[in-house]
Design an enzyme around this catalytic site. Structure first.
Site, PDB file in Angstrom:
ATOM      1  N   GLY A  52      38.035 -30.360  35.582  1.00 21.74           N
ATOM      2  CA  GLY A  52      37.779 -31.842  35.446  1.00 21.74           C
ATOM      3  C   GLY A  52      37.519 -31.892  34.072  1.00 21.74           C
ATOM      4  O   GLY A  52      36.140 -31.943  33.526  1.00 21.74           O
ATOM      5  N   ARG A  86      37.774 -34.445  24.303  1.00 17.13           N
ATOM      6  CA  ARG A  86      38.266 -35.630  23.654  1.00 17.13           C
ATOM      7  C   ARG A  86      38.698 -34.700  22.364  1.00 17.13           C
ATOM      8  O   ARG A  86      39.018 -34.992  20.579  1.00 17.13           O
ATOM      9  CB  ARG A  86      37.183 -37.063  22.645  1.00 17.13           C
ATOM     10  CG  ARG A  86      37.254 -37.929  23.572  1.00 17.13           C
ATOM     11  CD  ARG A  86      36.477 -39.183  23.136  1.00 17.13           C
ATOM     12  NE  ARG A  86      34.726 -38.079  23.587  1.00 17.13           N
ATOM     13  CZ  ARG A  86      33.627 -37.741  23.033  1.00 17.13           C
ATOM     14  NH1 ARG A  86      33.930 -38.026  21.758  1.00 17.13           N
ATOM     15  NH2 ARG A  86      32.523 -37.655  22.988  1.00 17.13           N
ATOM     16  N   GLN A 118      39.761 -26.659  42.086  1.00 15.47           N
ATOM     17  CA  GLN A 118      38.638 -27.879  42.555  1.00 15.47           C
ATOM     18  C   GLN A 118      39.723 -28.747  42.667  1.00 15.47           C
ATOM     19  O   GLN A 118      39.847 -29.586  41.235  1.00 15.47           O
ATOM     20  CB  GLN A 118      37.435 -27.788  42.096  1.00 15.47           C
ATOM     21  CG  GLN A 118      36.662 -28.662  42.618  1.00 15.47           C
ATOM     22  CD  GLN A 118      36.404 -30.065  41.638  1.00 15.47           C
ATOM     23  OE1 GLN A 118      35.755 -29.126  39.963  1.00 15.47           O
ATOM     24  NE2 GLN A 118      34.591 -30.666  41.921  1.00 15.47           N
ATOM     25  N   GLY A 169      21.046 -35.013  31.752  1.00 15.68           N
ATOM     26  CA  GLY A 169      19.934 -35.108  33.032  1.00 15.68           C
ATOM     27  C   GLY A 169      18.654 -35.035  32.108  1.00 15.68           C
ATOM     28  O   GLY A 169      18.521 -33.918  30.992  1.00 15.68           O
ATOM     29  N   TYR A 226      63.059  -6.001   7.706  1.00 15.85           N
ATOM     30  CA  TYR A 226      63.653  -6.735   8.073  1.00 15.85           C
ATOM     31  C   TYR A 226      64.931  -7.494   7.806  1.00 15.85           C
ATOM     32  O   TYR A 226      65.323  -7.931   6.392  1.00 15.85           O
ATOM     33  CB  TYR A 226      62.356  -8.568   8.075  1.00 15.85           C
ATOM     34  CG  TYR A 226      63.243  -9.660   9.471  1.00 15.85           C
ATOM     35  CD1 TYR A 226      63.471  -8.974  10.285  1.00 15.85           C
ATOM     36  CD2 TYR A 226      63.085 -10.896   8.919  1.00 15.85           C
ATOM     37  CE1 TYR A 226      63.600 -10.169  11.375  1.00 15.85           C
ATOM     38  CE2 TYR A 226      64.054 -11.909  10.066  1.00 15.85           C
ATOM     39  CZ  TYR A 226      63.402 -11.820  10.514  1.00 15.85           C
ATOM     40  OH  TYR A 226      64.125 -12.460  12.366  1.00 15.85           O
TER      41      TYR A 226
HETATM   42  C1  UD1 Z   1      25.781 -32.243  33.233  1.00 15.31           C
HETATM   43  C2  UD1 Z   1      24.895 -32.851  34.239  1.00 15.31           C
HETATM   44  C3  UD1 Z   1      23.659 -33.098  32.987  1.00 15.31           C
HETATM   45  C4  UD1 Z   1      23.223 -31.726  31.967  1.00 15.31           C
HETATM   46  C5  UD1 Z   1      24.531 -32.127  31.520  1.00 15.31           C
HETATM   47  C6  UD1 Z   1      24.634 -31.248  29.820  1.00 15.31           C
HETATM   48  C7  UD1 Z   1      24.754 -32.124  36.281  1.00 15.31           C
HETATM   49  C8  UD1 Z   1      25.157 -33.587  37.212  1.00 15.31           C
HETATM   50  N1  UD1 Z   1      24.827 -33.635  35.152  1.00 15.31           N
HETATM   51  O1  UD1 Z   1      25.970 -33.773  33.360  1.00 15.31           O
HETATM   52  O2  UD1 Z   1      21.968 -33.388  33.604  1.00 15.31           O
HETATM   53  O3  UD1 Z   1      22.530 -32.814  30.936  1.00 15.31           O
HETATM   54  O4  UD1 Z   1      25.753 -31.513  32.193  1.00 15.31           O
HETATM   55  O5  UD1 Z   1      25.548 -31.587  29.193  1.00 15.31           O
HETATM   56  O6  UD1 Z   1      25.258 -31.374  36.794  1.00 15.31           O
HETATM   57  N2  UD1 Z   1      32.594 -29.822  35.914  1.00 15.31           N
HETATM   58  C9  UD1 Z   1      33.329 -29.158  36.760  1.00 15.31           C
HETATM   59  N3  UD1 Z   1      33.789 -30.126  38.752  1.00 15.31           N
HETATM   60  C10 UD1 Z   1      33.371 -31.620  38.466  1.00 15.31           C
HETATM   61  C11 UD1 Z   1      32.720 -31.820  37.442  1.00 15.31           C
HETATM   62  C12 UD1 Z   1      32.169 -31.682  36.806  1.00 15.31           C
HETATM   63  O7  UD1 Z   1      34.442 -28.657  36.899  1.00 15.31           O
HETATM   64  O8  UD1 Z   1      33.730 -31.888  39.487  1.00 15.31           O
HETATM   65  C13 UD1 Z   1      32.502 -28.997  35.071  1.00 15.31           C
HETATM   66  C14 UD1 Z   1      33.165 -29.238  33.914  1.00 15.31           C
HETATM   67  O9  UD1 Z   1      33.993 -28.841  33.611  1.00 15.31           O
HETATM   68  C15 UD1 Z   1      32.187 -28.846  32.977  1.00 15.31           C
HETATM   69  C16 UD1 Z   1      30.063 -28.741  34.099  1.00 15.31           C
HETATM   70  O10 UD1 Z   1      31.489 -29.075  35.247  1.00 15.31           O
HETATM   71  O11 UD1 Z   1      32.410 -27.514  32.297  1.00 15.31           O
HETATM   72  C17 UD1 Z   1      29.432 -30.281  33.579  1.00 15.31           C
HETATM   73  O12 UD1 Z   1      30.632 -31.742  33.668  1.00 15.31           O
HETATM   74  P1  UD1 Z   1      30.144 -33.307  32.890  1.00 15.31           P
HETATM   75  O13 UD1 Z   1      30.662 -33.525  33.710  1.00 15.31           O
HETATM   76  O14 UD1 Z   1      30.342 -32.411  31.483  1.00 15.31           O
HETATM   77  O15 UD1 Z   1      29.291 -33.368  32.910  1.00 15.31           O
HETATM   78  P2  UD1 Z   1      27.654 -34.243  32.286  1.00 15.31           P
HETATM   79  O16 UD1 Z   1      27.941 -35.247  32.609  1.00 15.31           O
HETATM   80  O17 UD1 Z   1      27.385 -33.531  30.801  1.00 15.31           O
END
Ligand code: UD1
Ligand code: MG
Length: 454
Positions: A14, A18, A78, A144, A373
């Site tokens: 996921g 960009r 996933q 977070g 070549y």
């Molecule tokens: C996450 C943290 C946040 C932190 C930030 C730092 C959580 C809930 N939040 O937020 O506290 O400050 O990272 O950058 O963890 N991913 C999956 N499957 C999913 C969702 C995410 O594989 O269902 C992976 C994404 O590819 C990425 C990572 O997990 O590598 C983080 O996901 P992202 O959506 O970027 O989390 P943030 O909202 O940035």
């Protein structure tokens, strides 16, 4: 004490990307190596012999690369993007194998160092159930926040779930964390999705750990360690940080660089002792430079080996498979590809040497081209020891020049040349005595230049 085992779970599902590219985000490169490869290497360096990669549904390219980089990587899918905790649980079969430590890493956060990961593992070794990586970004928006009490971490609050008061906290969650392996499944199973996003937040592992009577701690690190990449601009920033680290490491190892800020290195560039690098040199992946060699300004090297005491450049190009022996000289505007240049051989100016062997001590004159070549296939040129290739010669491969042979300048060589012989391939020289003088006389009389003044 027996060593603690470690499973790294690398999240790559996921991507909210960009990057504006057909290429998956984590296959973009810094330091000549894909982002994912940096993360896998950091995990391995931190002692995680077991690695689980969690990918989204469209993942063939990622799985392939992971398999090639680290044969022990296991890939989990996933299918639905339901949050970071849900993503970690996709690797449940790996967690069930029962590693002592579990490190959760993000595939788009490539600059994290082994030392930083080790600090997270050390916290587990000291008894924590969860250790979270924190940092204080210049702008905390979107991250977070880490809620602490003394040296304990109480909770992580996602920005959209935070109160105005909590949003004032500067210490943020970098996303990476370590979980005690024996408690990980229990912790993850308790995490719900009642929050602003309706996702299963890995960050809730902190609060659930405390509910179970386990200690949670935050380990703070610098922003550079935890830069996540979502845009080409962030990719370029990460490249800059990595280049600084690689240059510093090279200088520390004894490489002399007059303008290190202009030298570009790859994560796998290797230097011997007393190597000198002049300004504006680019090292692509797979380059080794042995002791005492010097790489002069504006040279470009990739997939090449530079032997002891060899001199390359200025303005040289070494392409994959260029293998220079000791004391070889490759000078300005010389390109070498898939060729062994044996000890002491020289090609000092304006040449292309491809799919070749150049024997020890041979001299390649200016303007020499190996014509390797034919439009369909590549062919080899073999140049013997101490051979002398006169300037502006074309060696049409496949062709063999014997040891000590001499090629007259300007020759197009299409047949093998025996050792110690001379090969000449050009028309005989014509001399017309007085011709130039007669031409000038004709011109002085105001006449048009005749075809030949006779
Ligand atoms: C996450 C943290 C946040 C932190 C930030 C730092 C959580 C809930 N939040 O937020 O506290 O400050 O990272 O950058 O963890 N991913 C999956 N499957 C999913 C969702 C995410 O594989 O269902 C992976 C994404 O590819 C990425 C990572 O997990 O590598 C983080 O996901 P992202 O959506 O970027 O989390 P943030 O909202 O940035
Ligand atoms: Mg993110």
């Amino acid at each position: 004490m027996p060593q603690r085992t470690c499973l790294a779970i690398v999240l790559a599902a996921g991507e909210g990307t960009r990057m504006r590219s057909a290429r998956p985000k984590v296959l973009h490169e810094i330091g000549g190596r894909p982002l994912l490869a940096h993360v896998l290497a950091a995990a391995q360096d931190a002692g995680c012999s077991d690695i689980a990669l969690v990918v989204g549904p469209d993942h063939a390219a990622l799985s392939e690369l992971a398999g090639a980089l680290a044969p022990r990587v296991e890939v989990f899918e996933q299918r639905e993007r339901l949050g970071t905790a849900h993503a970690v649980l996709a690797a449940k079969p790996a967690i069930e194998r029962g590693a002592d430590d579990i490190l959760v890493m993000f595939a788009d956060t490539p600059l994290v160092r082994r030392e930083t990961l080790s600090k997270l593992r050390d916290a587990l070794a000291r008894g924590a159930g969860v250790a979270v990586l924190g940092f204080t970004p210049a702008d905390p928006a979107g991250y977070g926040r880490l809620l602490t009490e003394g040296d304990e971490l109480v909770a992580i609050r996602e920005e959209r779930d935070a109160t105005a008061e909590e949003r004032k906290i500067g210490l943020c969650n970098a996303g990476l964390m370590a979980l005690a392996g024996s408690r990980a499944l229990d912790l993850l199973a308790r995490i719900g999705n009642r929050n602003a996003k309706g996702e299963y937040y890995l960050t809730d592992a902190v609060a659930t750990a405390r509910d179970l009577g386990l200690k949670a701690v935050a380990i703070e690190t610098g922003e550079d360690d935890v830069r996540g990449i979502n845009t080409k601009a962030q990719l370029a920033q990460a490249e800059a940080v990595l280049q600084q680290r690689l240059r510093a490491a090279a200088l520390e190892a004894g490489v002399t660089m007059t303008a290190p800020e202009t030298v570009f290195l790859s994560a796998d560039t290797k230097f011997g002792k007393d190597v000198t690098i002049e300004p504006n040199v680019v090292f692509g992946p797979g380059v080794t430079v042995e002791d005492g060699a010097s790489i002069r300004a504006f040279s470009h090297l990739e997939g090449a080996h530079v032997g002891k005491g060899a001199r390359v450049g200025p303005f040289a190009r070494l392409r994959p498979g260029a293998d220079l022996g000791a004391d070889v000289h490759i000078g300005n505007f010389v390109e070498v590809k898939a060729a062994e240049i044996e000890a002491g051989a020289k090609a000092n100016h304006l040449a292309y040497i491809g799919d070749s062997r150049v024997g020890a001590g041979a001299n390649i004159g200016a303007g020499t081209i190996t014509c390797n070549y034919d439009g369909v296939n590549k062919h080899r040129t073999d140049i013997g020891k101490d051979a002398f290739i006169g300037s502006n010669s074309s060696l049409v491969a496949p062709v063999k020049i014997g040891d000590g042979a001499y090629i007259g300048s300007g020759s197009v060589i299409t047949q093998d040349v025996p050792a110690d012989s001379l090969a000449l391939e050009r028309s005989a020289q014509t001399i017309k005595p007085g011709w130039a003088k007669r031409l000038r006389q004709v011109q002085a009389m105001g006449k048009k230049r005749p075809k030949t003044p006779g």
